[in-house]
Design a protein around this motif. Structure first.
Motif, PDB file in Angstrom:
ATOM      1  N   GLN A 108      17.528 -10.090  -7.367  1.00  0.00           N
ATOM      2  CA  GLN A 108      17.850  -9.018  -8.303  1.00  0.00           C
ATOM      3  C   GLN A 108      16.951  -9.065  -9.539  1.00  0.00           C
ATOM      4  N   ARG A 109      16.723 -10.275 -10.062  1.00  0.00           N
ATOM      5  CA  ARG A 109      15.849 -10.397 -11.236  1.00  0.00           C
ATOM      6  C   ARG A 109      14.425  -9.966 -10.907  1.00  0.00           C
ATOM      7  N   LYS A 110      13.964 -10.328  -9.720  1.00  0.00           N
ATOM      8  CA  LYS A 110      12.609  -9.935  -9.322  1.00  0.00           C
ATOM      9  C   LYS A 110      12.503  -8.426  -9.155  1.00  0.00           C
ATOM     10  N   MET A 111      13.553  -7.810  -8.634  1.00  0.00           N
ATOM     11  CA  MET A 111      13.544  -6.350  -8.488  1.00  0.00           C
ATOM     12  C   MET A 111      13.486  -5.661  -9.839  1.00  0.00           C
ATOM     13  N   GLY A 113      11.737  -6.902 -12.279  1.00  0.00           N
ATOM     14  CA  GLY A 113      10.460  -7.279 -12.887  1.00  0.00           C
ATOM     15  C   GLY A 113      10.516  -8.551 -13.685  1.00  0.00           C
ATOM     16  N   GLU A 114      11.518  -9.403 -13.450  1.00  0.00           N
ATOM     17  CA  GLU A 114      11.655 -10.645 -14.193  1.00  0.00           C
ATOM     18  C   GLU A 114      11.384 -11.840 -13.275  1.00  0.00           C
ATOM     19  N   GLY A 115      10.817 -12.903 -13.855  1.00  0.00           N
ATOM     20  CA  GLY A 115      10.575 -14.122 -13.091  1.00  0.00           C
ATOM     21  C   GLY A 115       9.548 -13.961 -11.996  1.00  0.00           C
ATOM     22  N   LEU A 116       8.472 -13.215 -12.243  1.00  0.00           N
ATOM     23  CA  LEU A 116       7.450 -12.973 -11.224  1.00  0.00           C
ATOM     24  C   LEU A 116       6.257 -13.915 -11.348  1.00  0.00           C
ATOM     25  N   ALA A 117       6.249 -14.779 -12.357  1.00  0.00           N
ATOM     26  CA  ALA A 117       5.077 -15.627 -12.592  1.00  0.00           C
ATOM     27  C   ALA A 117       4.843 -16.602 -11.450  1.00  0.00           C
ATOM     28  N   LYS A 122       1.710 -12.670  -1.459  1.00  0.00           N
ATOM     29  CA  LYS A 122       2.506 -12.163  -0.347  1.00  0.00           C
ATOM     30  C   LYS A 122       3.897 -11.738  -0.817  1.00  0.00           C
ATOM     31  N   GLU A 123       4.522 -12.576  -1.630  1.00  0.00           N
ATOM     32  CA  GLU A 123       5.853 -12.243  -2.142  1.00  0.00           C
ATOM     33  C   GLU A 123       5.810 -11.003  -3.030  1.00  0.00           C
ATOM     34  N   LEU A 124       4.737 -10.903  -3.844  1.00  0.00           N
ATOM     35  CA  LEU A 124       4.611  -9.719  -4.703  1.00  0.00           C
ATOM     36  C   LEU A 124       4.404  -8.460  -3.883  1.00  0.00           C
TER      37      LEU A 124
END
Length: 223
Positions: A108-111, A113-117, A122-124
Motif C-alpha cells: 500500500q505504501r509503495k502504491m 509512492g512511499e518507500g521506493l528507494a 523490476k519491482e518498480l
C-alpha cells in the motif's frame, strides 16, 4: 398460471407428500448422475423414504465411497482438533497472518509512492504497471459514471421539453375556449404613432408667429 413459491415446511397431505418425494428424488438422482459424468466427480447419494425404503446412487461403488468419506472425515477431524489443541500451530498461524499484514501495508505504501528507494528496477516496473492498470480502471469507471449522468440529464431535458409543449398546448386551448386574443401592434402602427406625436408636439415656426402678431397690430380698433 404463475406457480407460487413452495414453503419450506412439512407437507401435511400424505398423497401430495409422496408425489413430491418421488419427483424431487428422481430429480436429485438425475443431477447426481449429471455431476458425475460432466465433471468426472465421485458422487454418492443416499435417500431414505419415510417408510425406510432406500434409494441410492454411486458413480463408482457406494462401499468405496463410504470408506473414502470415513477416512477423509477422520483426517479432517484430527487435523482440526490438532490445530485447536496445539499452541505451536496457533502461534505459527498468527505469525503468518502478521507477515501477510506487513506485506499488504508495504504494498500500500509503495502504491502511494512511499518507500521506493530500496526497490529494484523490476519491482518498480511491476509497481508502475499495477498503478497504470489501477488508474485506467479508475478512469474507465469515472467515464462510465459521467456518461450515465449525462444520459440521465438528457432524459430529464426530454421530459421537461414534453411538459413545456403540453403546457403551451393547454394554454392555447384555454385562450381559444375563452375567446381571448392577444392584441398585436405592427411596426407600421408604431411608426405612425411616433410621426403623429412628433407633428403634434412640434412648436410653431417663428416667422408664422411674427406674421400673426403683425396681423393683430393692423386690425383697426372700433369704438
Amino acid at each position: 398460471m404463475v406457480r407460487g413459491k413452495t414453503q419450506m415446511k412439512r407437507i401435511e397431505n400424505a398423497t401430495s407428500r409422496q408425489v413430491t418425494l418421488s419427483k424431487r428424488r428422481n430429480g436429485l438422482l438425475k443431477k447426481a448422475y449429471e455431476l458425475s459424468v460432466l465433471c468426472d466427480a465421485e458422487v454418492g447419494l443416499i435417500v431414505f423414504s419415510p417408510s425406510g425404503k432406500l434409494y441410492e446412487f454411486a458413480s463408482t461403488s457406494m462401499q468405496k465411497l463410504l470408506e473414502k468419506y470415513e477416512i477423509c472425515s477422520q483426517e479432517c477431524g484430527t487435523s482440526e482438533s490438532n490445530k485447536k489443541q496445539d499452541p505451536q500451530c496457533l502461534k505459527q498461524e498468527i505469525e503468518n497472518m502478521e507477515k501477510r499484514v506487513r506485506i499488504l501495508q508495504s504494498t500500500q505504501r509503495k502504491m502511494l509512492g512511499e518507500g521506493l528507494a530500496l526497490c529494484s528496477i523490476k519491482e518498480l516496473n511491476q509497481l508502475e504497471g499495477q498503478v497504470e492498470r489501477g488508474l485506467n480502471h479508475v478512469r474507465a469507471t469515472k467515464t462510465k459514471v459521467l456518461l450515465d449522468e449525462i444520459e440521465k440529464l438528457k432524459q430529464k431535458e426530454h421530459v421537461f421539453r414534453e411538459e413545456k409543449a403540453l403546457l403551451h398546448k393547454k394554454s392555447v386551448n384555454l385562450r381559444g375556449a375563452n375567446g381571448c386574443t392577444i392584441p398585436s401592434i405592427g411596426l407600421t402602427s408604431i411608426e405612425r404613432v411616433e410621426v403623429q406625436t412628433q407633428l403634434v408636439m412640434r412648436p410653431p415656426h417663428a416667422t408664422e408667429m411674427d406674421d400673426n402678431f403683425m396681423d393683430v397690430d393692423n386690425v383697426p380698433l372700433s369704438g
